[in-house]
Scaffold this motif. Structure first.
Motif, PDB file in Angstrom:
ATOM      1  N   VAL A  33      56.347  84.133  97.429  1.00 27.44           N
ATOM      2  CA  VAL A  33      57.705  84.545  97.062  1.00 27.44           C
ATOM      3  C   VAL A  33      57.608  85.401  95.798  1.00 27.44           C
ATOM      4  CG1 VAL A  33      58.874  82.520  98.081  1.00 27.44           C
ATOM      5  CG2 VAL A  33      58.127  82.454  95.691  1.00 27.44           C
ATOM      6  N   ALA A  34      58.685  86.066  95.476  1.00 31.04           N
ATOM      7  CA  ALA A  34      58.724  86.867  94.248  1.00 31.04           C
ATOM      8  C   ALA A  34      58.556  85.957  93.030  1.00 31.04           C
ATOM      9  CB  ALA A  34      60.041  87.621  94.163  1.00 31.04           C
ATOM     10  N   GLY A  57      55.202  81.547  80.657  1.00 29.13           N
ATOM     11  CA  GLY A  57      55.779  80.725  81.704  1.00 29.13           C
ATOM     12  C   GLY A  57      55.812  81.538  82.980  1.00 29.13           C
ATOM     13  N   LEU A  58      56.207  80.904  84.063  1.00 26.79           N
ATOM     14  CA  LEU A  58      56.284  81.589  85.342  1.00 26.79           C
ATOM     15  C   LEU A  58      57.509  81.063  86.087  1.00 26.79           C
ATOM     16  CD1 LEU A  58      53.369  82.498  87.591  1.00 26.79           C
ATOM     17  CD2 LEU A  58      55.349  81.468  88.630  1.00 26.79           C
ATOM     18  N   VAL A  59      58.343  81.980  86.511  1.00 32.57           N
ATOM     19  CA  VAL A  59      59.489  81.642  87.352  1.00 32.57           C
ATOM     20  C   VAL A  59      59.255  82.291  88.706  1.00 32.57           C
ATOM     21  CG1 VAL A  59      60.856  83.597  86.465  1.00 32.57           C
ATOM     22  CG2 VAL A  59      62.015  81.697  87.592  1.00 32.57           C
ATOM     23  N   TYR A  60      59.554  81.551  89.765  1.00 33.76           N
ATOM     24  CA  TYR A  60      59.430  82.147  91.095  1.00 33.76           C
ATOM     25  C   TYR A  60      60.678  81.843  91.909  1.00 33.76           C
ATOM     26  CZ  TYR A  60      57.338  77.514  92.240  1.00 33.76           C
ATOM     27  OH  TYR A  60      57.072  76.182  92.393  1.00 33.76           O
ATOM     28  N   ALA A  61      60.918  82.688  92.894  1.00 34.03           N
ATOM     29  CA  ALA A  61      62.087  82.530  93.755  1.00 34.03           C
ATOM     30  C   ALA A  61      62.009  81.191  94.469  1.00 34.03           C
ATOM     31  CB  ALA A  61      62.153  83.677  94.770  1.00 34.03           C
ATOM     32  N   ASP A  62      63.155  80.575  94.656  1.00 35.56           N
ATOM     33  CA  ASP A  62      63.202  79.300  95.362  1.00 35.56           C
ATOM     34  C   ASP A  62      62.687  79.488  96.792  1.00 35.56           C
ATOM     35  OD1 ASP A  62      64.442  77.430  93.446  1.00 35.56           O
ATOM     36  OD2 ASP A  62      66.106  78.848  93.536  1.00 35.56           O
ATOM     37  N   ASN A 102      50.713  74.933  82.848  1.00 35.33           N
ATOM     38  CA  ASN A 102      51.353  73.628  82.736  1.00 35.33           C
ATOM     39  C   ASN A 102      52.511  73.595  83.733  1.00 35.33           C
ATOM     40  OD1 ASN A 102      53.023  71.460  81.979  1.00 35.33           O
ATOM     41  ND2 ASN A 102      52.634  71.746  79.799  1.00 35.33           N
ATOM     42  N   PRO A 103      52.546  72.625  84.653  1.00 28.09           N
ATOM     43  CA  PRO A 103      53.601  72.609  85.675  1.00 28.09           C
ATOM     44  C   PRO A 103      55.020  72.641  85.101  1.00 28.09           C
ATOM     45  CG  PRO A 103      52.055  70.787  86.016  1.00 28.09           C
ATOM     46  CD  PRO A 103      51.632  71.507  84.771  1.00 28.09           C
ATOM     47  N   ARG A 104      55.186  72.143  83.901  1.00 31.67           N
ATOM     48  CA  ARG A 104      56.519  72.143  83.287  1.00 31.67           C
ATOM     49  C   ARG A 104      57.039  73.564  83.071  1.00 31.67           C
ATOM     50  NH1 ARG A 104      59.254  68.291  79.032  1.00 31.67           N
ATOM     51  NH2 ARG A 104      61.296  69.223  79.293  1.00 31.67           N
ATOM     52  N   TRP A 105      56.138  74.505  82.843  1.00 35.38           N
ATOM     53  CA  TRP A 105      56.535  75.884  82.528  1.00 35.38           C
ATOM     54  C   TRP A 105      56.231  76.835  83.676  1.00 35.38           C
ATOM     55  CZ3 TRP A 105      59.625  74.345  79.277  1.00 35.38           C
ATOM     56  CH2 TRP A 105      59.304  73.390  78.331  1.00 35.38           C
ATOM     57  N   ARG A 106      56.081  76.280  84.873  1.00 34.59           N
ATOM     58  CA  ARG A 106      55.862  77.046  86.103  1.00 34.59           C
ATOM     59  C   ARG A 106      56.713  76.394  87.175  1.00 34.59           C
ATOM     60  NH1 ARG A 106      50.953  75.460  86.775  1.00 34.59           N
ATOM     61  NH2 ARG A 106      51.478  73.854  88.267  1.00 34.59           N
ATOM     62  N   ARG A 107      57.822  77.048  87.506  1.00 32.98           N
ATOM     63  CA  ARG A 107      58.752  76.406  88.429  1.00 32.98           C
ATOM     64  C   ARG A 107      59.663  77.410  89.102  1.00 32.98           C
ATOM     65  NH1 ARG A 107      62.180  72.404  85.042  1.00 32.98           N
ATOM     66  NH2 ARG A 107      60.220  71.756  84.164  1.00 32.98           N
ATOM     67  N   PRO A 108      60.337  76.972  90.170  1.00 28.92           N
ATOM     68  CA  PRO A 108      61.281  77.876  90.834  1.00 28.92           C
ATOM     69  C   PRO A 108      62.522  78.117  89.979  1.00 28.92           C
ATOM     70  CG  PRO A 108      61.165  75.752  91.984  1.00 28.92           C
ATOM     71  CD  PRO A 108      60.180  75.704  90.864  1.00 28.92           C
ATOM     72  N   LEU A 109      63.219  79.180  90.299  1.00 26.77           N
ATOM     73  CA  LEU A 109      64.391  79.603  89.527  1.00 26.77           C
ATOM     74  C   LEU A 109      65.410  78.485  89.370  1.00 26.77           C
ATOM     75  CD1 LEU A 109      66.021  81.825  88.104  1.00 26.77           C
ATOM     76  CD2 LEU A 109      66.875  82.502  90.366  1.00 26.77           C
ATOM     77  N   LEU A 140      56.849  90.022  81.865  1.00 27.12           N
ATOM     78  CA  LEU A 140      55.693  90.893  81.667  1.00 27.12           C
ATOM     79  C   LEU A 140      55.175  91.470  82.977  1.00 27.12           C
ATOM     80  CD1 LEU A 140      53.302  89.374  78.992  1.00 27.12           C
ATOM     81  CD2 LEU A 140      54.766  91.352  78.847  1.00 27.12           C
ATOM     82  N   ALA A 141      55.346  90.722  84.054  1.00 24.84           N
ATOM     83  CA  ALA A 141      54.832  91.180  85.344  1.00 24.84           C
ATOM     84  C   ALA A 141      55.644  90.526  86.444  1.00 24.84           C
ATOM     85  CB  ALA A 141      53.354  90.809  85.487  1.00 24.84           C
ATOM     86  N   GLY A 142      55.581  91.131  87.604  1.00 23.79           N
ATOM     87  CA  GLY A 142      56.286  90.584  88.747  1.00 23.79           C
ATOM     88  C   GLY A 142      57.701  91.122  88.852  1.00 23.79           C
ATOM     89  N   ASP A 143      58.578  90.301  89.385  1.00 25.56           N
ATOM     90  CA  ASP A 143      59.963  90.671  89.661  1.00 25.56           C
ATOM     91  C   ASP A 143      60.833  90.438  88.427  1.00 25.56           C
ATOM     92  OD1 ASP A 143      62.536  91.022  90.606  1.00 25.56           O
ATOM     93  OD2 ASP A 143      62.251  89.794  92.389  1.00 25.56           O
ATOM     94  N   GLU A 144      61.131  91.515  87.727  1.00 24.83           N
ATOM     95  CA  GLU A 144      61.927  91.403  86.503  1.00 24.83           C
ATOM     96  C   GLU A 144      63.313  90.832  86.756  1.00 24.83           C
ATOM     97  OE1 GLU A 144      62.007  94.941  84.131  1.00 24.83           O
ATOM     98  OE2 GLU A 144      59.820  95.103  84.114  1.00 24.83           O
ATOM     99  N   ALA A 145      63.825  90.968  87.987  1.00 25.87           N
ATOM    100  CA  ALA A 145      65.164  90.459  88.295  1.00 25.87           C
ATOM    101  C   ALA A 145      65.234  88.937  88.151  1.00 25.87           C
ATOM    102  CB  ALA A 145      65.574  90.876  89.697  1.00 25.87           C
ATOM    103  N   LEU A 146      64.134  88.230  88.440  1.00 28.27           N
ATOM    104  CA  LEU A 146      64.131  86.777  88.261  1.00 28.27           C
ATOM    105  C   LEU A 146      64.326  86.410  86.798  1.00 28.27           C
ATOM    106  CD1 LEU A 146      61.275  85.802  90.709  1.00 28.27           C
ATOM    107  CD2 LEU A 146      63.638  85.019  90.849  1.00 28.27           C
ATOM    108  N   ALA A 147      63.600  87.084  85.923  1.00 27.37           N
ATOM    109  CA  ALA A 147      63.766  86.845  84.492  1.00 27.37           C
ATOM    110  C   ALA A 147      65.158  87.281  84.047  1.00 27.37           C
ATOM    111  CB  ALA A 147      62.697  87.592  83.696  1.00 27.37           C
ATOM    112  N   GLY A 148      65.654  88.366  84.633  1.00 29.30           N
ATOM    113  CA  GLY A 148      66.997  88.833  84.322  1.00 29.30           C
ATOM    114  C   GLY A 148      68.055  87.807  84.695  1.00 29.30           C
ATOM    115  N   THR A 149      67.848  87.116  85.804  1.00 31.00           N
ATOM    116  CA  THR A 149      68.779  86.064  86.207  1.00 31.00           C
ATOM    117  C   THR A 149      68.789  84.939  85.179  1.00 31.00           C
ATOM    118  OG1 THR A 149      68.487  86.588  88.543  1.00 31.00           O
ATOM    119  CG2 THR A 149      69.319  84.385  88.026  1.00 31.00           C
TER     120      THR A 149
END
Length: 172
Positions: A33-34, A57-62, A102-109, A140-149
């Motif tokens: 996913v994005a 951190g890392l955010v990814y689409a649900d 760290n799983p705490r800082w890597r999660r879906p939106l 920094l990388a990937g889908d900026e719209a996720l961070a924008g959300t």
């Protein structure tokens, strides 16, 4: 400071691209996913010094419910490989564990939004520390719209979180 931040950003972006390619070559595949890789704290504010640790951190689409486990497994591998590669490049791991590995800082939106809501609804010292780092997020990388959300949600919700803002201001 801007030059250091720009160099760091370029190194991180290139590292993430190489890790993504390596995972694909190994048969793990492409990201399911994005996602957006987030710089946070001083890195998010572009205030690094020559000697900076990893704050990310890392955010990814649900993902679809039946793909949640596979999606989490992919991003676990990706974040761990990226963190190790960044450490080899001279970005030591964050002593506090504020990293995508760290799983705490890597999660879906949706999980990130829930976390941010908890920080605002129940401001206590540990949550304020987390907020002080992750409210300064920058993609920094990937889908900026996720961070924008995430950023938009924070900007919409924070003005009405008076107790949270009061504690954040006192902490600052």
């Amino acid at each position: 400071g801007r030059i250091i931040a720009e160099l760091n950003d370029r190194l991180v972006r290139r590292t993430l691209a190489l890790v993504e390619s390596a995972l694909e070559r190994e048969g793990v595949g492409r990201p399911p996913v994005a996602y957006a890789w987030l710089a946070v704290g001083s890195e998010g504010r572009r205030e690094q010094t020559l000697r900076t640790d990893q704050d990310n951190g890392l955010v990814y689409a649900d993902p679809a419910p039946d793909r949640a486990g596979d999606t989490e497994a992919y991003f676990t591998r990706f974040a761990e490989a990226a963190g190790a590669a960044l450490a080899r490049l001279g970005f030591p791991p964050c002593p506090g564990g504020f990293m995508a590995s760290n799983p705490r800082w890597r999660r879906p939106l949706s999980s990130w939004l829930g976390e941010f809501a908890d920080w605002m609804d129940t401001p206590e010292p540990k949550r304020l520390l987390f907020a002080s780092l992750y409210c300064d997020l920058r993609p920094l990388a990937g889908d900026e719209a996720l961070a924008g959300t995430l950023r938009s949600w924070l900007c919409e919700r924070a003005p009405s979180a008076h107790l949270f803002l009061s504690f954040m201001a006192r902490d600052a």
